[in-house]
Design an enzyme around this catalytic site. Sequence first.
Site, PDB file in Angstrom:
ATOM      1  N   HIS A 120       0.830  -1.214   0.000  1.00 12.87           N
ATOM      2  CA  HIS A 120       0.000   0.000   0.000  1.00 12.87           C
ATOM      3  C   HIS A 120       0.860   1.259   0.000  1.00 12.87           C
ATOM      4  CE1 HIS A 120      -3.932   2.038   0.787  1.00 12.87           C
ATOM      5  NE2 HIS A 120      -3.064   3.022   0.955  1.00 12.87           N
ATOM      6  N   HIS A 139       1.513   5.372  -2.186  1.00 10.11           N
ATOM      7  CA  HIS A 139       1.043   6.404  -3.122  1.00 10.11           C
ATOM      8  C   HIS A 139       2.262   7.034  -3.779  1.00 10.11           C
ATOM      9  CE1 HIS A 139      -3.204   6.497  -1.734  1.00 10.11           C
ATOM     10  NE2 HIS A 139      -2.639   5.963  -0.668  1.00 10.11           N
ATOM     11  N   GLN A 143      -9.530   9.184  -5.680  1.00 12.63           N
ATOM     12  CA  GLN A 143      -9.280   9.846  -4.386  1.00 12.63           C
ATOM     13  C   GLN A 143     -10.446  10.709  -3.915  1.00 12.63           C
ATOM     14  OE1 GLN A 143      -5.924  10.600  -2.180  1.00 12.63           O
ATOM     15  NE2 GLN A 143      -7.880  10.726  -1.116  1.00 12.63           N
ATOM     16  N   HIS A 178      -9.300   1.679  -0.292  1.00 13.31           N
ATOM     17  CA  HIS A 178      -9.196   2.423   0.953  1.00 13.31           C
ATOM     18  C   HIS A 178     -10.570   2.268   1.599  1.00 13.31           C
ATOM     19  CE1 HIS A 178      -5.714   4.169  -0.936  1.00 13.31           C
ATOM     20  NE2 HIS A 178      -5.441   4.892   0.138  1.00 13.31           N
ATOM     21  N   GLU A 228     -11.234   4.489   6.437  1.00 15.35           N
ATOM     22  CA  GLU A 228     -10.069   5.158   7.035  1.00 15.35           C
ATOM     23  C   GLU A 228     -10.599   6.357   7.828  1.00 15.35           C
ATOM     24  OE1 GLU A 228      -7.097   6.607   4.325  1.00 15.35           O
ATOM     25  OE2 GLU A 228      -5.657   6.990   5.937  1.00 15.35           O
ATOM     26  N   ASP A 262       2.220   3.314   2.877  1.00 13.61           N
ATOM     27  CA  ASP A 262       1.202   4.317   2.533  1.00 13.61           C
ATOM     28  C   ASP A 262       1.810   5.626   2.020  1.00 13.61           C
ATOM     29  OD1 ASP A 262      -1.330   5.363   2.139  1.00 13.61           O
ATOM     30  OD2 ASP A 262      -1.831   5.572   4.260  1.00 13.61           O
ATOM     31  N   TRP A 287       0.377  13.871   3.569  1.00 14.72           N
ATOM     32  CA  TRP A 287      -0.172  13.204   4.757  1.00 14.72           C
ATOM     33  C   TRP A 287       0.884  12.863   5.802  1.00 14.72           C
ATOM     34  CZ3 TRP A 287      -1.659  12.109  -0.279  1.00 14.72           C
ATOM     35  CH2 TRP A 287      -2.985  12.436  -0.593  1.00 14.72           C
TER      36      TRP A 287
HETATM   37 FE   FE2 Z   1      -3.502   5.120   1.132  1.00 20.33          FE
END
Ligand code: FE2
Length: 426
Positions: A57, A59, A152, A210, A213, A309, A315
Site C-alpha cells: 500500500h 502512493h 481519491q 481504501h 479510514e 502508505d 499526509w
Molecule cells: Fe492510502
Amino acid sequence: MSFDLIVKGGTLPDGRVADIGITGARIAAIAPRLQAEAGEVIDATGDLVCPPLVDAHFHLDATLSYGLPRVNASGTLLEGIDLWRELKGIATVEEMVARALAYCDWAAAQGLLAIRSHVDTTDPELKTVQALLAVREAVKGWMDLQLVAFPQDGVLRAEGGMKAVVRALDMGVEVVGGIPHFERTMEQGRDSVRLLCELAAARGLMVDMHCDETDDPMSRHIETLAFETQRLGLHGRVAGSHLTSMHSMDNYYVSKLLPLIAEAGVAAIANPLINITIQGRHDSYPRRRGLTRVREMAAMGIPVAFGQDCVRDPWYPLGGACMLDVAHMGLHVAQMTSPADMRRAFDMVTVVPAAVMGLADYGLAVGRRASLVVLDAGDPVEAIRLRPPRLAVVARGRVIARAPRGDAALALPGRPVRVRRRHAAP
Ligand code: FE2
C-alpha cells in the site's frame, strides 16, 4: 555445476542455513553447502537472507512532495486530501515521474522490490496515471510495481469518477480501487463498493479499496466489501486497506464482522505509520491509536499486510522506503511482542503482501525469481529490532545495491573497539 552467483551461508527466514545458487534471473539451487563454481560469491555467513521486502500500500504519485505547495497544518486526512488536490493541479507529469523514480531508488537500496501503488484517477487529464505508467515501465527490470486505480475524491462524489477509473484501467492500471468512506453518504459509499467490485469482476481484476479510514465506528464499508466479494466470487482477489474504523467498533459487531471477512477471503492492509499519525486527531484524551485489529484478524486466518502508505507527502512528513520501520511501528501499535507475533510482523512486510499482490514468482525456492536481500541481522525479529543495513540486494540475479555493516567504532577505555548491536537469543 556452476552458477552465476552464490549467496553463501546465509540464514533464511525459517532458520535454515543454506547456500543459494543463482543462474541468470532464477534460483537454481538451495542446499546446506553448494560445491560449485560461481561468477560471483556473496558471503552471507551469519546474516539473514530473505526474499525482497514488499509494500502492498503506497502512493507513488504524491511521494516526496512534502511542503508543496505547503505543509499539512492540522495533520488530518482531510487536510491532506485538500492539499493533494492543490498539488495535483500544479504538478507536471515530469515532476511526478522524477519524484516517484527517486523513491524507487530508495526502495531498491532498501531491498523493497515490490510495491502496490494507488494512482489518483480524479485528475481530469490523468497526469498521475501517465506518470506512474512511465515509472512502472522504467523500473520493470528490478521492481514489481502494481498500480491501483484510486478515485481519491470519491468515484461517485467526483464528476466523471467512474469513467476516469475505467479510462485508467484501459490505459493499463491493473487493480480497482475506491474510497467509500469519502463518498457523500453511507448509501453512496455502499453503492461505490458494489459498482467497483462489479467492474473488477467483469474485467477479471483484483480490488484494493481504501476502506473506513476514519475513527467513526459506524463506517462499515468493509462489511459491504466482504459481501460483494462473496456475491461476485472474488475470493482471494480483494483487499481492504486501512480499516481503521474497526479500532473503534464495538466488540460484539467485530465478532460477527471478522468471520465474514475470513469467509470472503478478503485481505487486510494496515498502514501503521500513517494510521497512528492521522487517526485520533479529533480526540482529546484518551486518544485512539486507530490501527485496525491486526492480531485479531491474523488469528482468524485473514491475511494481514503492513503498508507504508506515504513518504514525505501531504499526509506524512517522514519515511524512507524502509518496510522494517513499518513492521517496527506495526508491531508496537498492535502489541505484537510475543515471539510468534514478532516473527509474524516480518511476514507482514514480505510473504503476506507478496501473496496479496499475487506475486507468483516470489520467495526463496528453486525455480523462483532470484530476488533477495542480505541483512546485517541474524534473524527476522532482529531485522525488525535493528532495521539494519541491507548488505546486498539482488534483483533477478543481479546485485543492484550494497551497503556497509552498521558497526560503530567505540573509543572507551577497556571496552571493545567495535560495537555491533546484534544479540543472539539465549
Ligand atoms: Fe492510502
